[in-house]
Design an enzyme around this catalytic site. Structure first.
Site, PDB file in Angstrom:
ATOM      1  CE1 TYR A 119      -3.547  -2.606   0.582  1.00 14.89           C
ATOM      2  CE2 TYR A 119      -4.644  -0.601   1.293  1.00 14.89           C
ATOM      3  CZ  TYR A 119      -4.705  -1.909   0.883  1.00 14.89           C
ATOM      4  OH  TYR A 119      -5.923  -2.529   0.788  1.00 14.89           O
TER       5      TYR A 119
ATOM      6  CE  LYS B 287       2.127 -17.713  -3.157  1.00 15.62           C
ATOM      7  NZ  LYS B 287       1.254 -18.901  -3.253  1.00 15.62           N
TER       8      LYS B 287
ATOM      9  CG  ASP C  47      -1.755 -20.212  -1.891  1.00 18.61           C
ATOM     10  OD1 ASP C  47      -1.236 -20.217  -0.758  1.00 18.61           O
ATOM     11  OD2 ASP C  47      -1.266 -20.829  -2.863  1.00 18.61           O
TER      12      ASP C  47
ATOM     13  CG  ASP D  13      -8.065  -4.762   1.509  1.00 18.91           C
ATOM     14  OD1 ASP D  13      -8.986  -4.285   2.204  1.00 18.91           O
ATOM     15  OD2 ASP D  13      -8.052  -4.730   0.267  1.00 18.91           O
TER      16      ASP D  13
ATOM     17  CG  ASP E 197     -13.697  -7.102   2.089  1.00 23.08           C
ATOM     18  OD1 ASP E 197     -13.423  -6.372   3.060  1.00 23.08           O
ATOM     19  OD2 ASP E 197     -14.260  -6.691   1.049  1.00 23.08           O
TER      20      ASP E 197
END
Ligand code: IPM
Ligand code: MG
Length: 357
Positions: free
Chosen positions: A142, A192, A224, A248, A252
């Site tokens: 970000y 990751k 993942d 983020d 959600d």
């Protein structure tokens, strides 16, 4: 009498409607528990662009820095999608987070029994889920540099940089370890590391911290796989620690575990400034101004502000109980509607909440 200055940032879309509901409830509990809340409204996001031409006006940031807590509703509107990035509503929110150095974003996710059947997931999967996403909020892709769009050999290239320093990882990991200690002692760090160097550093730092925290059961998971596990076996999680972008996305996704993103609050904390409390959902421009918004995530963010920001636990408990009460009584906004429930608008939900309080 304890006296707190609270900056309210209603923002865009449904923001003003849900802010009005939260404010009424805050006034009631303040009076009940003998403390005073002085509210000060400031513009942010699209509404600040309209008024002042800047998504985070200087005066807004200054007011937030000197407050005891900041309560934000939502920002964003498709009206600004074509503006340059520094003039978009989202930039105001990102500047506020980094201007206040709010590096720790806490997003608790607990199934609400009354809403289990509104989730698209099976009851057996989501029953008794109780986890918290600890998302790093002021670093990673970000904010990383270099970033931008350039022309290379007649082809256009866009790029961002996912970057963390060891000290940035350490400070967010420390928060997650402390939270795990107060909860069930299980911490899963999501990265990751099979592909990204920045993730390997992240994992190494979390492992180093694990060595001095014997009481915490630390595991690692690739993002993942975490995305899949979150909807197939969410009860395995207690504290999920992750970087900004992964957090983020996963937060959600985790919202469907509760029944609706419309009930998820969050807290963003740093070490030198007041905390920022805000719903996880966005500004829902499609239903703005129509009295259809669900005020629950905002109301629960106000409760989180009382508990975490102002240490007014009893007042927070009362507000959370009022939410449980109206949901068990079957009162629902559109997004939560199911058979046999009573549909209400935003204002009427507010009235039921006041009654339950
Ligand atoms: C969130 C939102 C923000 C983010 C947007 C509005 C900039 O999606 O708080 O999760 O990406 O952090
Ligand atoms: Mg998001």
């Amino acid at each position: 009498m304890a006296h707190y200055r609270v900056v309210l940032l209603p923002g865009d879309g449904i923001g003003p409607e849900i802010t009005a509901v939260a404010r009424q409830l805050l006034d009631v509990v303040a009076q009940r528990y003998g403390f005073q809340l002085d509210f000060e409204e400031q513009p942010i996001g699209g509404s600040a662009i309209d008024m002042i031409g800047d998504p985070l006006p200087e005066a807004t940031l200054t007011a937030c820095k000197t407050a005891d807590a900041v309560l934000l509703a939502a920002i964003g509107s498709p009206r600004f999608d074509n503006l340059p990035r520094e003039k978009r509503p989202e930039t105001g929110l990102l500047k506020l987070r980094s201007g206040l150095n709010l590096f720790a974003n806490l997003r608790p996710v607990r199934t609400v029994p009354a809403l289990i059947d509104t989730s698209s997931l099976k009851r057996e999967v989501i029953e008794e889920v109780d986890l918290i996403v600890v998302r790093e909020l002021t670093g990673g892709i970000y904010f990383g540099r270099p970033k931008g769009r350039i022309e290379v050999n007649g082809d256009e290239r866009g790029f961002n940089t996912m970057t963390y320093s060891a000290s940035e990882v350490d400070r967010i990991a420390r928060v997650a370890f402390e939270i795990a200690r107060e909860r069930n002692g299980r911490l899963c760090s999501v990265d990751k590391a099979n592909v990204l160097d920045v993730s390997q550093l992240w994992r190494d730092r979390v492992d180093a911290m694990a060595r001095s925290h014997d009481d915490i059961d630390v595991s690692h998971m690739y993002v993942d796989n975490a995305a899949m596990q979150l909807v197939s076996d969410p009860r395995q999680f207690d504290v999920l620690l992750t970087e900004n972008l992964f957090g983020d996305i996963l937060s959600d996704e985790a919202a469907v575990l509760t029944g609706s993103i419309g009930v998820l609050p969050s807290a963003s904390l740093g070490s030198e400034n007041p905390g920022l409390f805000e719903p996880v959902h966005g500004s829902a421009p499609d239903i703005a101004g129509q009295d259809k918004a669900n005020p629950i995530a905002m109301v629960l963010s106000a409760a989180m502000m009382l508990r975490v920001g102002l240490k007014q636990n009893s007042a927070a408990d009362d507000i959370e109980r009022a939410v449980d009460t109206i949901l068990s009584s079957g009162f629902r906004t559109n997004d939560l509607m199911s058979d046999g429930c009573i549909p209400l608008g935003c204002r009427a939900m507010g009235e039921q909440l006041l009654k339950a309080l």
